[in-house]
Design a protein around this motif. Structure first.
Motif, PDB file in Angstrom:
ATOM      1  N   GLN A   1       7.180 -15.855  25.436  1.00 51.09           N
ATOM      2  CA  GLN A   1       7.606 -17.236  25.302  1.00 51.09           C
ATOM      3  C   GLN A   1       9.131 -17.280  25.234  1.00 51.09           C
ATOM      4  O   GLN A   1       9.775 -16.465  24.600  1.00 51.09           O
ATOM      5  CB  GLN A   1       7.026 -17.887  24.045  1.00 51.09           C
ATOM      6  CG  GLN A   1       7.355 -19.376  23.969  1.00 51.09           C
ATOM      7  CD  GLN A   1       6.849 -20.031  22.701  1.00 51.09           C
ATOM      8  OE1 GLN A   1       6.784 -19.374  21.673  1.00 51.09           O
ATOM      9  NE2 GLN A   1       6.511 -21.307  22.776  1.00 51.09           N
ATOM     10  N   GLY A   2       9.707 -18.265  25.909  1.00 50.37           N
ATOM     11  CA  GLY A   2      11.149 -18.419  25.878  1.00 50.37           C
ATOM     12  C   GLY A   2      11.886 -17.611  26.911  1.00 50.37           C
ATOM     13  O   GLY A   2      13.122 -17.536  26.871  1.00 50.37           O
TER      14      GLY A   2
ATOM     15  N   ILE B   1      13.003 -25.404  20.954  1.00 49.87           N
ATOM     16  CA  ILE B   1      11.670 -26.006  21.057  1.00 49.87           C
ATOM     17  C   ILE B   1      11.601 -27.273  20.206  1.00 49.87           C
ATOM     18  O   ILE B   1      11.023 -28.295  20.623  1.00 49.87           O
ATOM     19  CB  ILE B   1      10.592 -24.994  20.642  1.00 49.87           C
ATOM     20  CG1 ILE B   1      10.505 -23.860  21.684  1.00 49.87           C
ATOM     21  CG2 ILE B   1       9.238 -25.674  20.473  1.00 49.87           C
ATOM     22  CD1 ILE B   1       9.614 -22.711  21.283  1.00 49.87           C
TER      23      ILE B   1
ATOM     24  N   ASP C   1       6.421 -22.959  29.293  1.00 46.63           N
ATOM     25  CA  ASP C   1       7.354 -22.020  28.666  1.00 46.63           C
ATOM     26  C   ASP C   1       7.832 -22.516  27.307  1.00 46.63           C
ATOM     27  O   ASP C   1       8.267 -21.716  26.474  1.00 46.63           O
ATOM     28  CB  ASP C   1       8.550 -21.769  29.575  1.00 46.63           C
ATOM     29  CG  ASP C   1       9.268 -20.472  29.230  1.00 46.63           C
ATOM     30  OD1 ASP C   1       8.624 -19.408  29.292  1.00 46.63           O
ATOM     31  OD2 ASP C   1      10.464 -20.515  28.862  1.00 46.63           O
ATOM     32  N   TYR C   2       7.744 -23.816  27.067  1.00 42.40           N
ATOM     33  CA  TYR C   2       8.156 -24.369  25.778  1.00 42.40           C
ATOM     34  C   TYR C   2       6.986 -24.980  25.003  1.00 42.40           C
ATOM     35  O   TYR C   2       7.187 -25.620  23.973  1.00 42.40           O
ATOM     36  CB  TYR C   2       9.234 -25.443  25.996  1.00 42.40           C
ATOM     37  CG  TYR C   2      10.528 -24.854  26.504  1.00 42.40           C
ATOM     38  CD1 TYR C   2      11.418 -24.236  25.635  1.00 42.40           C
ATOM     39  CD2 TYR C   2      10.841 -24.892  27.860  1.00 42.40           C
ATOM     40  CE1 TYR C   2      12.595 -23.672  26.095  1.00 42.40           C
ATOM     41  CE2 TYR C   2      12.028 -24.335  28.324  1.00 42.40           C
ATOM     42  CZ  TYR C   2      12.895 -23.727  27.440  1.00 42.40           C
ATOM     43  OH  TYR C   2      14.065 -23.168  27.908  1.00 42.40           O
ATOM     44  N   ASP C   3       5.759 -24.731  25.473  1.00 43.90           N
ATOM     45  CA  ASP C   3       4.622 -25.420  24.896  1.00 43.90           C
ATOM     46  C   ASP C   3       3.434 -24.502  24.628  1.00 43.90           C
ATOM     47  O   ASP C   3       2.388 -24.962  24.219  1.00 43.90           O
ATOM     48  CB  ASP C   3       4.175 -26.550  25.844  1.00 43.90           C
ATOM     49  CG  ASP C   3       3.311 -27.587  25.154  1.00 43.90           C
ATOM     50  OD1 ASP C   3       3.492 -27.809  23.949  1.00 43.90           O
ATOM     51  OD2 ASP C   3       2.443 -28.172  25.828  1.00 43.90           O
TER      52      ASP C   3
ATOM     53  N   PHE D   1      14.365 -19.786  28.590  1.00 40.56           N
ATOM     54  CA  PHE D   1      15.451 -20.124  27.664  1.00 40.56           C
ATOM     55  C   PHE D   1      16.467 -18.987  27.583  1.00 40.56           C
ATOM     56  O   PHE D   1      17.672 -19.199  27.725  1.00 40.56           O
ATOM     57  CB  PHE D   1      14.865 -20.422  26.284  1.00 40.56           C
ATOM     58  CG  PHE D   1      15.881 -20.602  25.194  1.00 40.56           C
ATOM     59  CD1 PHE D   1      16.632 -21.769  25.116  1.00 40.56           C
ATOM     60  CD2 PHE D   1      16.087 -19.618  24.243  1.00 40.56           C
ATOM     61  CE1 PHE D   1      17.575 -21.945  24.108  1.00 40.56           C
ATOM     62  CE2 PHE D   1      17.015 -19.776  23.230  1.00 40.56           C
ATOM     63  CZ  PHE D   1      17.772 -20.950  23.156  1.00 40.56           C
TER      64      PHE D   1
ATOM     65  N   LEU E   1      15.620 -20.070  19.747  1.00 42.22           N
ATOM     66  CA  LEU E   1      14.493 -20.543  20.546  1.00 42.22           C
ATOM     67  C   LEU E   1      13.690 -21.577  19.775  1.00 42.22           C
ATOM     68  O   LEU E   1      13.295 -22.614  20.324  1.00 42.22           O
ATOM     69  CB  LEU E   1      13.598 -19.365  20.942  1.00 42.22           C
ATOM     70  CG  LEU E   1      12.294 -19.733  21.656  1.00 42.22           C
ATOM     71  CD1 LEU E   1      12.560 -20.478  22.961  1.00 42.22           C
ATOM     72  CD2 LEU E   1      11.464 -18.472  21.922  1.00 42.22           C
TER      73      LEU E   1
END
Length: 337
Positions: A240-241, A286, A228-230, A244, A282
């Motif tokens: 993505q995120g 990251i 989710d962070y990569d 978060f 976000l």
């Protein structure tokens, strides 16, 4: 049996292909059960269930049931219905999760709750849970029923625990591991253990396969949370995120928060509380996660649990099934989606 400890291989591109090849014929039988049991006189039910089931998932959990049966040399057919029951439990939890999380995408497609609405999605999830228990009862084993029903309860507890930990920035790594052990690893463990029950193997084999599944499930979820962070949305098949913006305290955030400065911790408190959820926020999150190597550390923990999964089946003799299960553990750690 003489135990042989296998070191987790570090191939460039680990794959599920060996496991998929191993269980391909059996999965045809499992899929036939799934298609048959998702039917209903109410057209919305197969339409909604099919939207998710046909969505291109890995089918890891039913494959694990079949692979575990192959590892034990089981030649019967009981595990086909039980593998379908496992997939129905998993699918039901996904339907409910997407409603709880308000998700828009899963596997690159609109989620069922976006297409069909929240009420129908929840009710069809309930329908699939019911179908799974019908299949367990038809099998007739109280032990199987106990294992899968307990896993269903543990999964629900894990989801509730995750909900109560949401937006709680002080969530510990220990609590996080307890949550993923329940919401993800419990079904992996049960999917593997029931193969030993139907194969009428001793409890030691049951426990070995249960441990393999549990550690594999933890590794799988740790990797999910790193992704989710990569990775970007195209790789993940989701925005993505998402974690978060939902204020989920997954391990990359827990580590970045623990390792951060006072200023960085103030950012995390604001962000996890839901006050800083924009694209720039976000990007900053990251950057902080990368600064503190939190994704790398999360993947290293995943590798540790994958190794424990491999060690759990070390006593079983070498076979095509064992090799496929070892590579599945490597795939769980190295995947990017």
């Amino acid at each position: 049996m003489t135990a042989t400890v296998h070191t987790l291989p570090r191939k460039a591109e680990p794959s599920l292909a060996p496991m998929m090849s191993l269980v391909a014929e059996g999965m045809n039988s499992v899929n036939a059960v799934i298609l048959d049991r998702m039917q209903s006189r109410i057209p919305l039910i197969p339409a909604l269930a099919g939207h998710l089931i046909a969505g291109g998932g890995k089918r890891m959990r039913p494959m694990l049931t079949l692979a575990s049966a192959a590892l034990l040399g089981y030649g019967g057919a009981r595990h086909f219905k039980l593998a379908a029951a496992v997939e129905f439990i998993h699918t039901a939890t996904l339907l409910h999760d997407d409603v709880v999380d308000g998700s828009d995408l899963r596997r690159g497609k609109k989620t069922a709750n976006i297409v069909f609405g929240n009420p129908a999605t929840v009710l069809v999830g309930d329908f699939l849970f019911s179908r799974s228990f019908e299949l367990m009862v038809e099998d007739g084993s109280i032990r199987v029923l106990r294992i899968l029903s307990n896993a269903s309860a543990v999964i629900a507890e894990g989801e509730v625990d995750q909900l109560t930990a949401q937006r709680q920035v002080e969530t510990s790594e220990e609590r996080y591991l307890a949550i993923i052990s329940a919401k993800t690893a419990a079904l992996f463990a049960a999917a593997c253990r029931i193969a030993a029950v139907v194969a009428e193997r001793p409890e030691a084999d049951e426990l070995a396969l249960e441990a393999y599944g549990r550690y594999l499930g933890i590794a799988f979820q740790l990797t999910d949370d790193a992704i989710d962070y990569d990775s970007d949305a195209a790789e993940m098949g989701k925005d993505q995120g998402d974690d978060f913006r939902d204020g989920k305290m997954t391990l990359p955030v827990i580590l970045a928060y623990a390792r951060g400065s006072d200023e960085e911790r103030a950012f995390w408190r604001d962000a996890i509380a839901g006050n800083r959820t924009g694209d720039a926020d976000l990007a900053h999150a990251i950057a902080l996660i990368r600064k503190h190597d939190a994704v790398l550390a999360t993947r290293e923990r995943a590798r540790h649990y994958a190794q424990r999964a491999i060690d759990a089946i070390a006593a079983f003799p070498a076979s095509e099934a064992k090799a496929a299960m070892i590579e599945a553990a490597e795939f769980a750690v190295a995947r990017r989606f």
